[in-house]
Design an enzyme around this catalytic site. Structure first.
Site, short mmCIF file in Angstrom:
data_model
loop_
_atom_site.label_atom_id
_atom_site.label_comp_id
_atom_site.label_asym_id
_atom_site.label_seq_id
_atom_site.Cartn_x
_atom_site.Cartn_y
_atom_site.Cartn_z
N HIS A 186 16.39 -3.23 -29.23
CA HIS A 186 17.26 -2.05 -29.24
C HIS A 186 16.98 -1.12 -28.06
O HIS A 186 17.88 -0.69 -27.35
CB HIS A 186 17.07 -1.29 -30.57
CG HIS A 186 17.69 0.05 -30.55
ND1 HIS A 186 19.03 0.25 -30.78
CD2 HIS A 186 17.18 1.27 -30.23
CE1 HIS A 186 19.30 1.52 -30.63
NE2 HIS A 186 18.20 2.17 -30.30
N GLU A 428 30.02 -24.89 -20.82
CA GLU A 428 28.59 -24.58 -20.93
C GLU A 428 27.81 -25.76 -21.50
O GLU A 428 26.63 -25.66 -21.78
CB GLU A 428 28.37 -23.31 -21.74
CG GLU A 428 29.04 -23.28 -23.09
CD GLU A 428 28.89 -21.93 -23.81
OE1 GLU A 428 28.02 -21.14 -23.45
OE2 GLU A 428 29.68 -21.69 -24.75
N ASP A 452 23.82 -21.33 -20.97
CA ASP A 452 23.68 -22.53 -21.78
C ASP A 452 23.72 -23.80 -20.94
O ASP A 452 23.02 -24.77 -21.23
CB ASP A 452 24.77 -22.58 -22.86
CG ASP A 452 24.39 -21.71 -24.06
OD1 ASP A 452 23.22 -21.80 -24.49
OD2 ASP A 452 25.24 -20.95 -24.54
N CYS A 499 30.59 -16.79 -16.19
CA CYS A 499 30.15 -15.59 -16.89
C CYS A 499 28.69 -15.67 -17.32
O CYS A 499 28.19 -14.78 -18.00
CB CYS A 499 31.04 -15.30 -18.09
SG CYS A 499 31.09 -16.65 -19.27
C1 PEP Z 1 26.43 -18.62 -21.24
O1 PEP Z 1 26.02 -19.49 -22.02
O2 PEP Z 1 26.29 -18.69 -20.00
C2 PEP Z 1 27.09 -17.43 -21.76
C3 PEP Z 1 27.65 -16.56 -20.95
O3 PEP Z 1 27.10 -17.25 -23.10
P1 PEP Z 1 25.89 -16.70 -23.98
O4 PEP Z 1 24.83 -16.17 -23.03
O5 PEP Z 1 26.48 -15.63 -24.83
O6 PEP Z 1 25.47 -17.91 -24.72
MG MG Z 2 26.67 -19.58 -24.08
#
Ligand code: PEP
Ligand code: MG
Length: 569
Positions: A186, A428, A452, A499
């Site tokens: 947090h 991913e 991932d 992302c």
């Molecule tokens: C990822 O896996 O790169 C991603 C953006 O998703 P998360 O980090 O939420 O698994």
């Molecule tokens: Mg992910």
């Protein structure tokens, strides 16, 4: 000393310890029970107005979701059953209010603690918080108020509670250091949201620092010093000046295009978890939302959010982004994100288990509710839908069939939505990357999730500290997969973004530009730096380097090659 740097910035300032005063509760016999009950009620009144003030502050500065915890505190404080039992204890045993509160609250805490449900266990923590506030009122213990400080300080604490962080005055609190926590605790999340430099997990720091000690720290590296020699202070003053200067320089990039020297424009978007993160997206000039992690709406509660609740949240983001793209990722739970009310099974390998789209295609009601909310919100902005953890064409098709069903339902109900809303997937899982040529024919876009993709490609658990040295974004296998995915999308004239954390990595951004990535989505505080890098490189030059880089045999060689050939300012 070293901890985990969770919010960047250089801090030089005087320590203010959040003292955890040991509360000693003595059992005393009393004669006038009525007077004692009145004393307890007056402590309740004082606590009530304090909690109400905090609630109002948090509601204003952080929004409804963060404020609800204080609503819960008020309910606990005013719980008639608890009050009745405390009054009874004072009268029957002729004991002081402190003792009665201690005894009764302990039975309540033990009851919640024993429940086999994370949500209920957390209520035990809330009762502890409320009890400690009441006890301090009864014992007349005054605490430092972080919202009302005379001088600039660096807070040093065992941990900061939501009550503490909600009061922090950004003008006076230069930074903070805590003994416990991690990147996603947090206090760490709050530090980044408030843009206050912070380090967590510095062992026993509260026993090594006194009020007024000079603290110097770097919130990125996680390094800190107590009363350091003049040499160190000078060095960090220089670092701070540099940091402040580059921050100012980056601010000059607000409003500028994200364009390479040879005229290739890309989109620099932001990753968000909740609508309240939008302030930071707007102040750092994000060009869209490339990843809205919708699962945060589902967490810290005891039932799934309703369609209306979700609709309001998605609509708020769409409207505030004023027609800029907003990619909403459908529920991505499982793995490290548990939801008690879904009763997800305990698994041997949660990251390879019942996760994300796999849960949604199984619990279709939950999935449909979310799709309805997203579709309805799509009437208010430029929303796109993204499915996480796709590993096969079948999953994508199933997801799209359910989406069509929901669209038909809404049409029948005369509810408006954007009929041409784009549907994309996260790439991913290596399987998706390998068949990306075929997936590209059936989607509107891809977004590469490197967080991932690295763990699945190299078989390195992203949560396991013991093997974190093997989790490497420069691994040639990752770069080859990224290149393949970008080429597959472009062959079908689809756009492709990224992302995962790699999208904001200053060393890898030029390579991604060279590979032709169209959109980069990252934490808002990284956006302007990325824009500065992109505006200084040419895509045609990066293309040549990107082709060479994928033929280097080791991650180390990849990293050194980039450092040698690209001047990243
Ligand atoms: C990822 O896996 O790169 C991603 C953006 O998703 P998360 O980090 O939420 O698994
Ligand atoms: Mg992910």
């Amino acid at each position: 000393m070293k901890g985990i740097g969770v919010s960047p910035g250089i801090v030089i300032g005087k320590a203010l310890l959040k003292e955890e005063k040991k509360i000693i509760i003595e059992k005393k016999s009393i004669i006038n029970c009525e007077e004692e009950i009145e004393r307890y009620k007056s402590a309740m009144d004082n606590s009530k107005s304090e909690i109400q003030d905090i609630y109002n502050n948090v509601l204003k500065s952080m929004g409804e979701k963060e404020a609800t915890i204080f609503e819960a505190h008020l309910m606990i404080l005013e719980d008639p059953e608890m009050l009745e039992q405390i009054e009874k204890k004072i009268k029957d045993d002729k004991v002081n209010a402190e003792w009665a509160l201690k005894e009764i609250s302990e039975t309540f805490i033990a009851m919640f603690d024993a429940m086999d449900n994370e949500y209920m266990k957390e209520r035990a923590a809330d009762i502890k918080d409320v009890t400690s506030r009441l006890m301090k009122k009864l014992l007349n213990i005054k605490e430092v108020n972080f919202g009302n400080l005379a001088n600039e300080v660096v807070i040093v604490a065992h941990d900061l509670t939501p009550s503490d962080t909600s009061q922090i005055d950004k003008k006076k609190v230069l930074g903070f250091i805590t003994e416990i926590g991690g990147r996603t605790s947090h206090s760490a999340i709050m530090a980044r949201t408030l843009e206050i430099p912070a380090i967590v997990a510095v062992k026993e720091i509260t026993t090594k620092v006194k009020n007024g000690d000079l603290i110097v720290f770097d919130g990125e590296e996680g390094l800190m010093f107590v009363n350091p020699e003049e040499k160190i202070v000078k060095l960090y003053k220089e670092k701070k000046a540099e940091h402040d200067k580059s921050k100012k320089q980056l601010e000059l990039l607000i409003g500028k295009e994200s364009i390479t020297t040879d005229g290739i424009k890309v989109e620099l978007s932001a990753n968000i978890g909740t609508p309240k993160d939008l302030d930071s997206v707007i102040s750092h000039d994000g060009e869209g939302i490339g990843l809205y992690r919708s699962e945060f709406l589902y967490m810290d509660r005891d039932s799934a959010p309703t369609e209306e609740e979700q609709y309001e949240a998605y609509k708020e983001v769409a409207q505030k982004m004023k027609n800029k793209p907003v990619v909403i990722r459908t529920l991505d739970v499982g793995g490290d994100k548990e939801l008690d009310y879904l009763n997800l099974p305990k698994e041997m390998n949660p990251f390879l288990g019942y996760r994300a789209i796999r849960v949604c295609l199984d619990k279709v009601d939950i999935f449909k509710t979310q799709l309805r909310a997203i579709l309805r919100a799509s009437a208010y902005g430029n929303i796109k839908i993204m499915f996480p953890m796709i590993s096969s064409i079948e999953e994508l098709r199933q997801g799209k069939v359910i989406l069509e069903d929901v669209k038909n339902e809404l049409k029948k109900e005369n509810k408006s939505f954007n009929e041409n809303l784009e549907v994309g997937i996260m790439v991913e899982i290596p399987a998706a990357a390998i068949i990306s040529d075929m997936l590209a024919k059936e989607v509107d876009f891809f977004s590469i999730g490197t967080n991932d993709l690295i763990q699945y490609t190299t078989a390195v658990d992203r949560m396991n500290e013991k093997i974190s040295h093997l989790y490497n974004p420069f691994h040639p296998a990752l770069l080859r997969l990224v290149k393949l995915v970008i080429e597959s999308a472009h062959k079908e004239n689809k756009w492709v973004g990224m992302c995962g954390e790699v999208a904001g990595d200053p060393k890898i951004i030029p390579i991604l530009i060279g590979m032709g990535l169209d959109e980069f989505s990252m934490s808002p505080i990284s956006i302007l730096k990325a824009r500065g890098i992109i505006r200084n490189i040419s895509q045609s030059e990066m293309k040549i380097l990107a082709e060479q880089v994928v033929n280097l045999p080791t991650a180390d060689e990849v990293e050194k090659f980039i450092e040698k050939n690209i001047n990243i300012k």
